[in-house]
Design a protein around this motif. Structure first.
Motif, PDB file in Angstrom:
ATOM      1  N   UNK A   1       0.831  -1.203   0.000  1.00 19.72           N
ATOM      2  CA  UNK A   1       0.000   0.000   0.000  1.00 19.72           C
ATOM      3  C   UNK A   1       0.866   1.254   0.000  1.00 19.72           C
ATOM      4  N   UNK A   2       1.931   1.242   0.782  1.00 18.78           N
ATOM      5  CA  UNK A   2       2.841   2.396   0.826  1.00 18.78           C
ATOM      6  C   UNK A   2       3.447   2.644  -0.552  1.00 18.78           C
ATOM      7  N   UNK A   3       3.848   1.588  -1.243  1.00 15.76           N
ATOM      8  CA  UNK A   3       4.412   1.735  -2.587  1.00 15.76           C
ATOM      9  C   UNK A   3       3.353   2.291  -3.545  1.00 15.76           C
ATOM     10  N   UNK A   4       2.135   1.809  -3.433  1.00 16.49           N
ATOM     11  CA  UNK A   4       1.057   2.265  -4.317  1.00 16.49           C
ATOM     12  C   UNK A   4       0.777   3.755  -4.159  1.00 16.49           C
ATOM     13  N   UNK A   5       0.965   4.266  -2.946  1.00 19.11           N
ATOM     14  CA  UNK A   5       0.676   5.673  -2.670  1.00 19.11           C
ATOM     15  C   UNK A   5       1.944   6.522  -2.544  1.00 19.11           C
ATOM     16  N   UNK A   6       3.088   5.955  -2.931  1.00 15.64           N
ATOM     17  CA  UNK A   6       4.365   6.683  -2.960  1.00 15.64           C
ATOM     18  C   UNK A   6       4.749   7.227  -1.587  1.00 15.64           C
ATOM     19  N   UNK A   7       4.602   6.405  -0.560  1.00 14.51           N
ATOM     20  CA  UNK A   7       4.938   6.798   0.810  1.00 14.51           C
ATOM     21  C   UNK A   7       6.267   6.188   1.224  1.00 14.51           C
ATOM     22  N   UNK A   8       6.924   6.826   2.152  1.00 13.59           N
ATOM     23  CA  UNK A   8       8.147   6.268   2.725  1.00 13.59           C
ATOM     24  C   UNK A   8       7.884   5.969   4.201  1.00 13.59           C
ATOM     25  N   UNK A   9       8.801   5.203   4.804  1.00 15.18           N
ATOM     26  CA  UNK A   9       8.680   4.881   6.220  1.00 15.18           C
ATOM     27  C   UNK A   9       9.003   3.435   6.487  1.00 15.18           C
TER      28      UNK A   9
END
Length: 89
Positions: free
Chosen positions: A24-32
Motif C-alpha cells: 500500500x505504501x508503494x502504491x501511494x508513494x509513501x516512505x517509512x
C-alpha cells in the motif's frame, strides 16, 4: 509533506500485514517502515502527501479477509529525509 506514527491493534500479526502495508505504501508513494511489536500490535511510520496518507490509512483500516485491524492510533511527527518503505524485523 507530512509524517505519521501509527500503532495498529487487531488481527495484524501472522497474517501478512507488514507485506500488505508495504504494498500500500508503494502504491501511494509513501516512505517509512512497518514492524511487529511484542505486544501483538504493529507500529508504522509513514511519510508523504496528506491525501496519499489518507488513502493509505483507509486501505489499512479496511484490511483484507485475513487482516482485521480493530483500532489505529496515530500522531503527527516531524518530516525526515528518507526514501522507500521497508519492513523491520
Amino acid at each position: 509533506m507530512i509524517r505519521k506514527h501509527l500503532y495498529v491493534m487487531g488481527r495484524v500479526q501472522g497474517v501478512g500485514f507488514r507485506f500488505f502495508a508495504q504494498r500500500q505504501a508503494a502504491a501511494f508513494h509513501l516512505s517509512g517502515y512497518v514492524q511487529n511489536l511484542d505486544n501483538g500490535m504493529v507500529e508504522l511510520e509513514i511519510q508523504g502527501e496528506p491525501e496519499d496518507i489518507e488513502k493509505f490509512l483507509l486501505a489499512v483500516s479496511r484490511g483484507t479477509t485475513w487482516i482485521q485491524p480493530e483500532r489505529i492510533w496515530q500522531e503527527d511527527m516531524p518530516v525526515t529525509p528518507e526514501s522507500g518503505f521497508y519492513r523491520k524485523g
